[in-house]
Enzyme design. Structure first.
Site, PDB file in Angstrom:
ATOM      1  N   GLY A   7       0.827  -1.200   0.000  1.00  0.00           N
ATOM      2  CA  GLY A   7       0.000   0.000   0.000  1.00  0.00           C
ATOM      3  C   GLY A   7       0.860   1.248   0.000  1.00  0.00           C
ATOM      4  N   SER A   9       1.844   3.313  -2.392  1.00  0.00           N
ATOM      5  CA  SER A   9       1.741   4.336  -3.429  1.00  0.00           C
ATOM      6  C   SER A   9       1.064   5.610  -2.966  1.00  0.00           C
ATOM      7  CB  SER A   9       0.988   3.774  -4.644  1.00  0.00           C
ATOM      8  OG  SER A   9      -0.343   3.425  -4.295  1.00  0.00           O
ATOM      9  N   GLY A  11      -1.067   7.729   0.755  1.00  0.00           N
ATOM     10  CA  GLY A  11      -1.543   7.699   2.130  1.00  0.00           C
ATOM     11  C   GLY A  11      -0.490   7.344   3.158  1.00  0.00           C
ATOM     12  N   ASP A  33      -1.359  -0.311  -8.521  1.00  0.00           N
ATOM     13  CA  ASP A  33      -1.347   0.633  -9.637  1.00  0.00           C
ATOM     14  C   ASP A  33       0.085   1.082  -9.930  1.00  0.00           C
ATOM     15  OD1 ASP A  33      -1.580   2.961 -11.266  1.00  0.00           O
ATOM     16  OD2 ASP A  33      -3.638   3.228 -10.567  1.00  0.00           O
ATOM     17  N   LYS A  36       0.794   4.950 -10.367  1.00  0.00           N
ATOM     18  CA  LYS A  36       0.827   5.637  -9.074  1.00  0.00           C
ATOM     19  C   LYS A  36       2.119   5.333  -8.323  1.00  0.00           C
ATOM     20  CE  LYS A  36      -4.157   6.059  -8.215  1.00  0.00           C
ATOM     21  NZ  LYS A  36      -5.269   5.680  -7.303  1.00  0.00           N
ATOM     22  N   ASP A  61      -1.081  -7.272  -6.421  1.00  0.00           N
ATOM     23  CA  ASP A  61      -2.295  -7.288  -5.606  1.00  0.00           C
ATOM     24  C   ASP A  61      -2.002  -8.158  -4.384  1.00  0.00           C
ATOM     25  OD1 ASP A  61      -4.768  -7.735  -4.434  1.00  0.00           O
ATOM     26  OD2 ASP A  61      -5.785  -8.256  -6.302  1.00  0.00           O
ATOM     27  N   SER A 139      -3.890  -1.982  11.121  1.00  0.00           N
ATOM     28  CA  SER A 139      -5.314  -2.275  11.246  1.00  0.00           C
ATOM     29  C   SER A 139      -6.071  -0.948  11.125  1.00  0.00           C
ATOM     30  CB  SER A 139      -5.600  -2.976  12.568  1.00  0.00           C
ATOM     31  OG  SER A 139      -6.973  -3.255  12.718  1.00  0.00           O
ATOM     32  N   TYR A 153     -15.577  -4.213   6.734  1.00  0.00           N
ATOM     33  CA  TYR A 153     -14.323  -3.557   7.105  1.00  0.00           C
ATOM     34  C   TYR A 153     -13.959  -3.856   8.550  1.00  0.00           C
ATOM     35  CZ  TYR A 153     -10.806   0.145   7.386  1.00  0.00           C
ATOM     36  OH  TYR A 153      -9.633   0.845   7.546  1.00  0.00           O
ATOM     37  N   LYS A 157     -10.604  -5.922   9.771  1.00  0.00           N
ATOM     38  CA  LYS A 157      -9.593  -5.255  10.587  1.00  0.00           C
ATOM     39  C   LYS A 157      -9.518  -5.830  11.997  1.00  0.00           C
ATOM     40  CE  LYS A 157      -7.927  -2.230   7.654  1.00  0.00           C
ATOM     41  NZ  LYS A 157      -6.485  -2.216   7.274  1.00  0.00           N
TER      42      LYS A 157
END
Length: 260
Positions: A7, A9, A11, A33, A36, A61, A139, A153, A157
């Site tokens: 993750g 790419s 945030g 992506d 990105k 992925d 998490s 979600y 988590k």
């Protein structure tokens, strides 16, 4: 030090990567992506103390076990064994349960829970053989309490806590530290996409506290990894839920029902 961030790419993942690159670490960003990822790598290189070849990207992925395994193997062949893994990849699609298709529900479980497991599995054996390694599982505050409109979600988590606790027990004898953190709402592209879909009932329970910046969340995560912390909460409310949830949640749900 080789740091792998899923993750990575955007945030929180991107900001964690930025902090390690500013220390001169070797960093691999993994996300789905590739365009990105290329933008993220260029962004990191502006302020990184790492050499350009020490910041690599890999498109995969995390929900695809073979794909994430291959991505990690390629990353380790370029930059050496993984010393630190931050499993940050995740998605959220709020909707009340009866309106949430099985495909959308399962996708959140596949990415958030199984994707984390796949990423950890890709580095764990190597860490065990070397007798050292650090893993941080990202998490969410939603993993600490059930929230209206977030059944998939919250389930995905919350399950990470059991996984992290069990893995920490197994890993400690082999020099592997496993931590888990529970970020609040964080200013990320994903939050921007989520908020228009957030049910009003969820907003009532979650309150009106402003979102944290991704930079602030990343700084706390990196400090927790440095300290080999087992659990990291953000702010008083989430710490209270994490430490005293058994007492607090019945009162909170009672208050919520009366208000609703």
């Amino acid at each position: 030090m080789h740091v792998i961030v899923t993750g990575g790419s955007s945030g929180i993942g991107l900001e964690v990567s930025r902090l390690y690159a500013s220390r001169g670490a070797r960093v691999t960003l993994i996300a789905r992506d590739r365009p990105k990822l290329e933008v993220a790598r260029d962004d990191l290189l502006v302020t990184a103390k790492s050499a350009p070849d020490d910041i690599q990207i890999a498109s995969a992925d995390v929900g695809d076990e073979a794909a994430i395994r291959d991505a990690v193997q390629q990353a380790e062949s370029r930059l050496g064994p993984c010393d630190v893994l931050i499993a940050c990849a995740g998605i959220v699609e709020p909707a009340v349960f009866e309106d949430l298709s099985s495909e959308r529900f399962n996708e959140q479980i596949r990415i958030n829970l199984l994707g984390t497991v796949n990423a950890v599995r890709s580095v764990y054996t190597g860490m065990k053989h070397r007798g050292q390694g650090r893993i941080m599982i990202v998490s969410s505050g939603a993993g600490l309490i059930g929230i209206h409109g977030y059944s998939a979600y919250c389930a995905s988590k919350a399950a990470l806590t059991g996984f992290a606790e069990a893995l920490a027990q197994e890993g400690q004898a082999h020099g592997i530290t496993v931590g888990i953190c529970f970020p609040p709402d964080t200013q990320t592209p994903q939050l921007e996409r989520e908020l228009p879909k957030r049910p009003i009932e969820a907003q009532r329970l979650m309150g009106k506290a402003g979102a944290w910046s991704a930079e602030a969340v990343a700084r706390k995560i990196v400090r927790a990894i440095d300290r080999r912390s087992g659990k990291l909460y953000f702010g008083f409310s989430l710490a209270a839920l994490g430490l005293f949830g058994g007492v607090i949640k019945p009162v909170l749900f009672w208050w919520y029902r009366r208000r609703a």
